[in-house]
Every structure is written in C-alpha cells, then in structure tokens.
Design an enzyme around this catalytic site. Structure first.
Site, short mmCIF file in Angstrom:
data_model
loop_
_atom_site.label_atom_id
_atom_site.label_comp_id
_atom_site.label_asym_id
_atom_site.label_seq_id
_atom_site.Cartn_x
_atom_site.Cartn_y
_atom_site.Cartn_z
N GLU A 136 -3.74 7.68 -3.79
CA GLU A 136 -3.51 6.29 -3.50
C GLU A 136 -3.11 5.17 -4.37
OE1 GLU A 136 -6.26 4.75 0.20
OE2 GLU A 136 -6.91 3.69 -1.53
N TYR A 161 0.93 -1.27 -0.02
CA TYR A 161 -0.08 -0.08 -0.13
C TYR A 161 0.85 1.23 -0.21
CZ TYR A 161 -2.99 3.80 1.56
OH TYR A 161 -3.76 4.92 1.63
#
Ligand code: ADP
Ligand code: MG
Length: 260
Positions: free
Chosen positions: A200, A112
């Site tokens: 993101e 991530y």
C-alpha cells in the site's frame, strides 16, 4: 509478517518507484544529523516518522514536520520517549525504537494506491482512490464510489491498458499519467514477486508544477507491506527484516512451535 515503512519503501525504491530521500535513525542526535544531511541534499525541511507496525501514525503524533536540526532532535526525543497510540494499536500503544527522517515534499494532491488479495475471487486486486492520505476504510464507508477496484490477472498481472484507465480515472494529467502507470505496474510486479498479502502507498502524491517539472512529480510518501507468512521460506531476505519487538507474543510463540 509486517514490514516497517522504511523496509517497504526500500523495496519500492529498488523496484523503481520514486520516494523522497530518507535516513533511518534510532536516537535524537542521529535525527538532528539526518536533518542536516537531507537539507544539504536539497530538502526544504524534513519529516520525523515513527517506525511501528501500525498505521494512523500522523493522527497519533508519530509523524512530525520539522524545520531545523533542533526541531528534529526534539521531535525524535518526544516520539521515542513513549509508546505510540494510534487507532490501530489499542490504548497501550506500541514501542517506538526506530525513526525515519524523510525529506519533506510539497504536496499538490494525495492519492491512495494499494494491492491486496480479494478473498471472494482469490485474486490480487488493485485498489485506488483520489481520496488518499486518509484511512481507506473510512473512504469506503463514507464515499464508496471514490474507490476504484481493478482485479489483476493471476498470470498476466496488471495490463497496461488497465493501469492507464485507472490513472485517467484518478485524474492524473499530462506527464503524471505515465509516471502513475509505471508506479502501478511496478507495484503489481512487486506484490507477486515478493508474495505480499498487502502492499500500500498512502499517500501517493503529486507535487505542484515547477520549472524543472512542469507537470509535477508522482511520489510515494508512505509504504506499507505485509508478506504472506506461508511464503516466507522463499524469501530469506524478507524474513531477515522481521522485527520481533513489534509482533504479538502469542504469534511469536506459535511460530516457535511451527504453528500458524
Ligand atoms: P500514517 O499513514 O501512518 O499516518 P504517513 O506516512 O502517511 O503516516 O504520514 C501522514 C501524512 O503526513 C501524509 O498523509 C502526508 O500528508 C504527510 N507526510 C508524510 N511524509 C511526508 C513527506 N515526506 N513530506 C511531506 N508530508 C509528508
Ligand atoms: Mg499513510
């Protein structure tokens, strides 16, 4: 204002982040055609992905691996035929009118990587985890130690030593380290330049070692970007990416009347 994955990945790719080839389509026949094109370009198979302003598409049936043009057509047909329900949409779901057909890649590991504004310090903060591909909120709840946070300097942005430190702590090795550092730096610059509120990549992945890539490659498989509404007057090109069909009717009405 939220962008679609295909719009955010375009911005990332233009900035220099590596992403798999992909084609935006809005019908099952186009999805089949896109599949052929991607396979001709060297993709082993493909992924058909709903383009909606909500995450959790994988679990909700909005991301399907397909191994032939017919499978791509069928997957597109199913995804386009009904609203997509994910844990972020509410039970009524959201309408799907566009799909991204992307080249599938072999995944060694999912990470991530994101940036948001830390409300406590009013500064951007880079958030990274070796536990990617799942909801970061879930990782934060189950295993908070698995989340690394790195505040960005308001003027200096992400320093190279910060990025290198993050890359090592995430477990990147060999030539992956410099690829990850480059992606982190590009992400930090893009966040500031485009007045993002959220940027993101989940998952950021490594591919397995191969003859041409002995250390594997670091690629962005998903992209999510939200732009600060109050800064949109500076970004006509981003404003033009607005998809009103995905926005809340109440928000649209407020905007019509100049209210935030
Ligand atoms: P969401 O976050 O909305 O669930 P993602 O784009 O992250 O959607 O896709 C969900 C999962 O599907 C990813 O975590 C990854 O495992 C897989 N995936 C997505 N794109 C690809 C791709 N191009 N090749 C292989 N697997 C993929
Ligand atoms: Mg994702």
């Amino acid at each position: 204002m939220k962008l679609h994955e295909y719009q955010a990945r375009e911005l990332l790719a233009t900035a220099g982040v590596m992403v798999p080839n992909a084609i935006v389509v809005d019908s099952p026949d186009q999805a089949a055609e896109a599949y052929q094109q991607l396979v001709q370009g060297g993709a082993p198979f493909a992924v058909v992905k709903a383009q909606v302003h909500a995450g959790g598409r994988g679990k909700g049936g909005g991301v399907k691996l397909v191994h032939s043009a017919d499978e791509a057509r069928d997957a597109a047909d199913v995804i386009l035929s009904k609203p997509l329900v994910t844990h972020q949409t509410g039970p009524e779901g959201v309408k799907v009118s566009k799909l991204l057909v992307a080249a599938a890649v072999d995944i060694e590991h999912e990470y991530y990587l994101g940036i948001t504004v830390d409300r406590a310090t009013n500064r951007p903060v880079m958030i990274a985890s070796r536990e990617g591909g799942v909801e970061i909120e879930q990782v934060a709840a189950d295993n908070p130690d698995a989340i690394l946070r790195c505040p960005l300097h308001p003027l200096g942005g992400l320093e190279t030593h910060q990025a290198r430190d993050l890359a090592y702590r995430l477990g990147f090795v060999g030539k992956q380290v410099n690829q990850a550092v480059k992606i982190m730096s590009l992400l930090a610059k893009l966040f500031v330049q485009r007045d993002a509120a959220l940027l993101e990549i989940n998952p950021l992945i490594t591919t397995p070692a191969s003859d041409e890539q002995p250390d594997g490659q670091v690629l962005a498989l998903d992209a999510k970007m939200t732009i600060d509404e109050n800064a949109l007057f500076r970004h006509a090109d981003l404003e033009a990416m607005r998809d009103q069909s995905q926005e809340e009717p109440a928000e649209l009405k407020a905007k019509e009347h100049g209210l935030s």
